[in-house]
Design a protein around this motif. Sequence first.
Motif, PDB file in Angstrom:
ATOM      1  N   GLU A 267      53.148 -33.287  16.590  1.00  0.00           N
ATOM      2  CA  GLU A 267      52.486 -32.546  15.518  1.00  0.00           C
ATOM      3  C   GLU A 267      51.013 -32.939  15.408  1.00  0.00           C
ATOM      4  O   GLU A 267      50.151 -32.087  15.152  1.00  0.00           O
ATOM      5  N   LEU A 268      50.727 -34.218  15.609  1.00  0.00           N
ATOM      6  CA  LEU A 268      49.340 -34.675  15.554  1.00  0.00           C
ATOM      7  C   LEU A 268      48.533 -34.085  16.716  1.00  0.00           C
ATOM      8  O   LEU A 268      47.384 -33.670  16.539  1.00  0.00           O
ATOM      9  N   GLY A 269      49.137 -34.049  17.898  1.00  0.00           N
ATOM     10  CA  GLY A 269      48.475 -33.455  19.045  1.00  0.00           C
ATOM     11  C   GLY A 269      48.164 -31.987  18.817  1.00  0.00           C
ATOM     12  O   GLY A 269      47.084 -31.498  19.182  1.00  0.00           O
ATOM     13  N   LYS A 270      49.103 -31.285  18.196  1.00  0.00           N
ATOM     14  CA  LYS A 270      48.910 -29.859  17.890  1.00  0.00           C
ATOM     15  C   LYS A 270      47.747 -29.668  16.931  1.00  0.00           C
ATOM     16  O   LYS A 270      46.919 -28.755  17.102  1.00  0.00           O
ATOM     17  N   LYS A 271      47.636 -30.526  15.934  1.00  0.00           N
ATOM     18  CA  LYS A 271      46.556 -30.407  14.951  1.00  0.00           C
ATOM     19  C   LYS A 271      45.191 -30.658  15.583  1.00  0.00           C
ATOM     20  O   LYS A 271      44.223 -29.963  15.278  1.00  0.00           O
ATOM     21  N   VAL A 272      45.114 -31.651  16.458  1.00  0.00           N
ATOM     22  CA  VAL A 272      43.857 -31.945  17.152  1.00  0.00           C
ATOM     23  C   VAL A 272      43.453 -30.758  18.027  1.00  0.00           C
ATOM     24  O   VAL A 272      42.295 -30.316  18.005  1.00  0.00           O
ATOM     25  N   ALA A 273      44.409 -30.236  18.809  1.00  0.00           N
ATOM     26  CA  ALA A 273      44.128 -29.102  19.690  1.00  0.00           C
ATOM     27  C   ALA A 273      43.679 -27.884  18.894  1.00  0.00           C
ATOM     28  O   ALA A 273      42.724 -27.194  19.270  1.00  0.00           O
ATOM     29  N   ASN A 274      44.356 -27.627  17.780  1.00  0.00           N
ATOM     30  CA  ASN A 274      43.985 -26.480  16.949  1.00  0.00           C
ATOM     31  C   ASN A 274      42.579 -26.633  16.382  1.00  0.00           C
ATOM     32  O   ASN A 274      41.835 -25.655  16.282  1.00  0.00           O
ATOM     33  N   GLY A 275      42.225 -27.858  16.009  1.00  0.00           N
ATOM     34  CA  GLY A 275      40.880 -28.100  15.480  1.00  0.00           C
ATOM     35  C   GLY A 275      39.822 -27.835  16.533  1.00  0.00           C
ATOM     36  O   GLY A 275      38.792 -27.206  16.251  1.00  0.00           O
ATOM     37  N   PHE A 276      40.058 -28.310  17.757  1.00  0.00           N
ATOM     38  CA  PHE A 276      39.104 -28.087  18.851  1.00  0.00           C
ATOM     39  C   PHE A 276      38.945 -26.582  19.111  1.00  0.00           C
ATOM     40  O   PHE A 276      37.822 -26.059  19.187  1.00  0.00           O
ATOM     41  N   LYS A 277      40.061 -25.898  19.230  1.00  0.00           N
ATOM     42  CA  LYS A 277      40.037 -24.470  19.541  1.00  0.00           C
ATOM     43  C   LYS A 277      39.408 -23.653  18.422  1.00  0.00           C
ATOM     44  O   LYS A 277      38.774 -22.625  18.679  1.00  0.00           O
ATOM     45  N   LEU A 278      39.571 -24.108  17.178  1.00  0.00           N
ATOM     46  CA  LEU A 278      38.993 -23.382  16.048  1.00  0.00           C
ATOM     47  C   LEU A 278      37.477 -23.332  16.159  1.00  0.00           C
ATOM     48  O   LEU A 278      36.865 -22.278  15.920  1.00  0.00           O
ATOM     49  N   TYR A 279      36.855 -24.467  16.516  1.00  0.00           N
ATOM     50  CA  TYR A 279      35.396 -24.476  16.658  1.00  0.00           C
ATOM     51  C   TYR A 279      34.960 -23.489  17.740  1.00  0.00           C
ATOM     52  O   TYR A 279      33.977 -22.756  17.566  1.00  0.00           O
TER      53      TYR A 279
END
Length: 391
Positions: free
Chosen positions: A48-60
């Motif tokens: 879940e933490l990995g998913k949140k980090v990836a989503n944050g990167f992709k959002l930018y």
Amino acid sequence: MFSTYIRRLSAQSTVAMACTFLASAASAQPSEPIKVGLMLPTSGTFAELGKKVANGFKLYVTENGGKLAGRTVQYVELDDESDPSKANENTNKLIKRDRVDVLVGTIHSGVAMTMARVARDTNTLMIVPNAGAAELTGSMCAPNVFRTSFSNWQPGYASGLLAARKRKTAVTISWKYAAGDESVRGFREGFEKGGGRVIKDLNLPFPNVEFQPLLTELATIKPEAAYVFVAGAGQVKFVRDYAAAGLKNSIPLYGAFITEGTLEAQGEAASGLQTALHYADGLKNAKNDAFIASHKKALNTVPDVFAVQGYDAAQLFAAGLNAVKGDTGKKAEMIKAMESAKLDSPRGPLSFSKSHNPIQDMYARVAIGKQNVMTDVIVKTLADPSLDCKL
């Protein structure tokens, strides 16, 4: 007549040469997609933490039209399984097989340290969006390795300062592994600087969650405060066990990540717990307001510190790319721009130390309902000393 012919021929040649030059210049501009290697856990405890980090990167990247410095972005994603024994092979796959332009990873410090060794040996740009191991920006620091999260020392130190405001004796409880040891050292340093004294360090092997024997010993010692460092599912069980043991009201509990992302699961047991971290839910600044709105719109969820760290990893990479107009071959110039970057982060002003560790504000927070609400700033622009870094 002959001279006129020569002049015409010369003019035609000049035009042809100019066209050839322009065509060559255009072809020299980077046109291939930028390859971003996301080596993060997509299975297991930290998925879940990995998913949140990836989503944050992709959002930018999404906010910038799916491009960085004018180039489209291609993601190469690989599950690191939070397994250090597979880290060398996995990292080399991304670098040698997939030829990524940047490595982004990871959550688990053991995996991240192996990634950093490979990145250093191959001169591959790497951005760490979570793992807090001291070595990454300490003894293993390298020109091409940056961190957008924290060192384990930073939130530990801030937590010590926070606890020392009202308490003079403390006992620490942590998993016995690098992250736990480093966090506890940070707490001790901050607590002692504030006039407190750590009576004893209690620990158990990672990822053991049989906390009861330690809680029984804690109750016998009777310090004025306790500091804890465990992660993931261990956070939920510890906080529940702590409250069930009747310690919540008699020995105030402090921590860094102990309530991060787990408040709903912890329920009433977490209510009122005080923590120290570089981000707080609903932190009031213009950038965070926009970030929260964007995250909700794109993902229908409220972001937390892990999403922020991923988002800022993309921001930092973009700062380097913009400086070289997307030409990833100019690595030295990219690194120089990243070193001097001053990011407008949802967490507040963000810059980087000589060791490439974040320089950031640390906030006191209290758990209220499903949020870790900021109460005040414990310390501004906190930099890890990184005494072992030889950059």
